[in-house]
Write an enzyme that holds these catalytic residues in place. Structure first.
Site, PDB file in Angstrom:
ATOM      1  N   ASP A 126       4.913   9.908  12.997  1.00 48.08           N
ATOM      2  CA  ASP A 126       4.479  10.741  14.126  1.00 48.08           C
ATOM      3  C   ASP A 126       3.204  11.529  13.827  1.00 48.08           C
ATOM      4  O   ASP A 126       2.966  12.590  14.416  1.00 48.08           O
ATOM      5  CB  ASP A 126       5.596  11.698  14.553  1.00 48.08           C
ATOM      6  CG  ASP A 126       6.778  10.963  15.162  1.00 48.08           C
ATOM      7  OD1 ASP A 126       6.587   9.851  15.664  1.00 48.08           O
ATOM      8  OD2 ASP A 126       7.900  11.517  15.108  1.00 48.08           O
TER       9      ASP A 126
ATOM     10  N   HIS B   3      -1.388  -1.726  -3.776  1.00 43.99           N
ATOM     11  CA  HIS B   3      -0.296  -1.097  -4.516  1.00 43.99           C
ATOM     12  C   HIS B   3       0.060   0.269  -3.939  1.00 43.99           C
ATOM     13  O   HIS B   3       0.718   1.083  -4.592  1.00 43.99           O
ATOM     14  CB  HIS B   3      -0.693  -0.961  -5.995  1.00 43.99           C
ATOM     15  CG  HIS B   3       0.463  -0.961  -6.928  1.00 43.99           C
ATOM     16  ND1 HIS B   3       0.747   0.097  -7.760  1.00 43.99           N
ATOM     17  CD2 HIS B   3       1.419  -1.899  -7.162  1.00 43.99           C
ATOM     18  CE1 HIS B   3       1.828  -0.175  -8.468  1.00 43.99           C
ATOM     19  NE2 HIS B   3       2.255  -1.370  -8.130  1.00 43.99           N
TER      20      HIS B   3
ATOM     21  N   LYS C  19       1.885   3.175  -1.632  1.00 44.88           N
ATOM     22  CA  LYS C  19       3.274   3.466  -1.267  1.00 44.88           C
ATOM     23  C   LYS C  19       3.264   4.733  -0.419  1.00 44.88           C
ATOM     24  O   LYS C  19       3.478   5.824  -0.935  1.00 44.88           O
ATOM     25  CB  LYS C  19       4.124   3.661  -2.527  1.00 44.88           C
ATOM     26  CG  LYS C  19       4.091   2.506  -3.518  1.00 44.88           C
ATOM     27  CD  LYS C  19       4.651   2.924  -4.854  1.00 44.88           C
ATOM     28  CE  LYS C  19       4.491   1.847  -5.898  1.00 44.88           C
ATOM     29  NZ  LYS C  19       3.071   1.620  -6.263  1.00 44.88           N
TER      30      LYS C  19
END
Length: 321
Positions: free
Chosen positions: A98, A91, A93
């Site tokens: 870079d 779950h 996110k």
């Protein structure tokens, strides 16, 4: 100059994500449960064509079926994660760009999330945090490989008067006794511990020299250290990943056992005990847990959890003397 910058957004979140993705020069690591691929895939394809390496971890379910639009595109690696059960759903996110910019927050990269009350935080040059998220990304890769090659370990303990074995899921824990003497000799045990009832079965014992310093690096980089720039972050990250592999190889070579956690027996209420307020309380305290078992193995297993755990702790404590 690696000046730290922070920003937070509650509206137009998709715009801010795409804007920062398109600034990427070398690498993008995405770890997001659900993605609206027809929105993000064209941008990621163009970035890959520019030479940006793109890696994407996502849930392997029907909501992400359109991920196949990025299959077989050079420079893009797709990593679908299969949950063992609903409670272990991937779950996360977050996105690392870079190795210097981190995007995280509540926002799933889905079209429906645009109409929800969500947020993202964008952190520039917060290298200590980025190092932590890089570890989470690599751990999830290991989780995915472990799931494909999973081997179920079962508890074979039997209760008094019961002929049938427990059969609950179990795991292997390396328990390290305190070092003693000029050679810092440690007694190391490997126990199979039952997840449900905390049965424990001793599988192996060895005597090690300079184990803490050579293998675990106790007092070195297991402690939190400040990371000031991208280069020092990369060095720290490499050293920490190598340590994980050293731990796995050591227990496989010395004990012929795949290890899932490493811990020690320690007192949990030192302040209260030394002040005379409480009797000493001990627990098996984990220094490292394999990603695949991170949601299964607690960071502390207390002596009162079972008679077997009390035996594990007492044997580890007595080996220090």
């Amino acid at each position: 100059m690696n000046e730290k910058k922070e920003s937070v957004y509650f509206e137009n979140i998709q715009y801010h994500i795409l804007r920062n993705l398109n600034k990427a020069k070398a690498s993008i690591k995405i770890c997001v449960a659900w993605i609206t691929w027809d929105v993000y895939a064209p941008h990621l394809k163009k970035l890959a064509e520019r030479g940006v390496r793109v890696e994407i971890i996502y849930n392997n379910d029907s909501k992400n079926i359109r991920a196949n639009v990025l299959e077989d595109i050079g420079g893009i690696r797709l990593i679908p994660i299969n949950a063992r059960k609903y409670s272990s759903l991937m779950h996360n996110k977050f996105c690392i760009i870079d190795d210097s910019l981190l995007i995280t927050g509540s926002f799933n990269w889905s079209r429906t999330a645009e109409s929800h009350f969500e947020n993202i935080v964008i952190l520039q040059n917060h290298f200590t945090l980025i190092n932590d998220f890089n570890h989470e990304f690599e751990d999830l890769l290991h989780y995915f490989e472990s799931y494909k090659n999973k081997i179920k370990i079962l508890c074979n303990s039997t209760e008094d008067g019961n002929k049938h074995p427990c059969r609950s899921h179990a795991y292997h824990v390396g328990v390290i006794g305190a070092p003693s003497g000029i050679h810092e000799t440690s007694t190391v045990y490997v126990w199979k511990i039952c997840n449900v009832y905390k049965h424990a079965e001793k599988l192996s014992t060895s005597h090690e020299v300079f184990l803490n310093s050579n293998l675990l690096g106790i007092g070195d980089d297991l402690e939190e250290e400040e990371i000031y720039d991208k280069n020092s972050m990369h060095e720290t990250f490499k050293r920490e990943r190598n340590k994980i592999q050293k731990i796995r190889r050591h227990f496989k070579n010395r004990h012929n056992i795949n290890i899932h956690a490493v811990g020690f027996a320690g007192m949990t209420n030192q302040n209260e005990y030394h002040k005379g307020y409480e009797s000493a309380e001990y627990a098996l305290q984990m220094m490292w847990i394999d990603m695949y078992y991170r949601k299964t193995i607690p960071y502390e297993i207390h002596e009162w959890d079972s008679d077997d755990i009390e035996e594990v702790i007492q044997e580890a404590l007595s080996s220090a003397y």
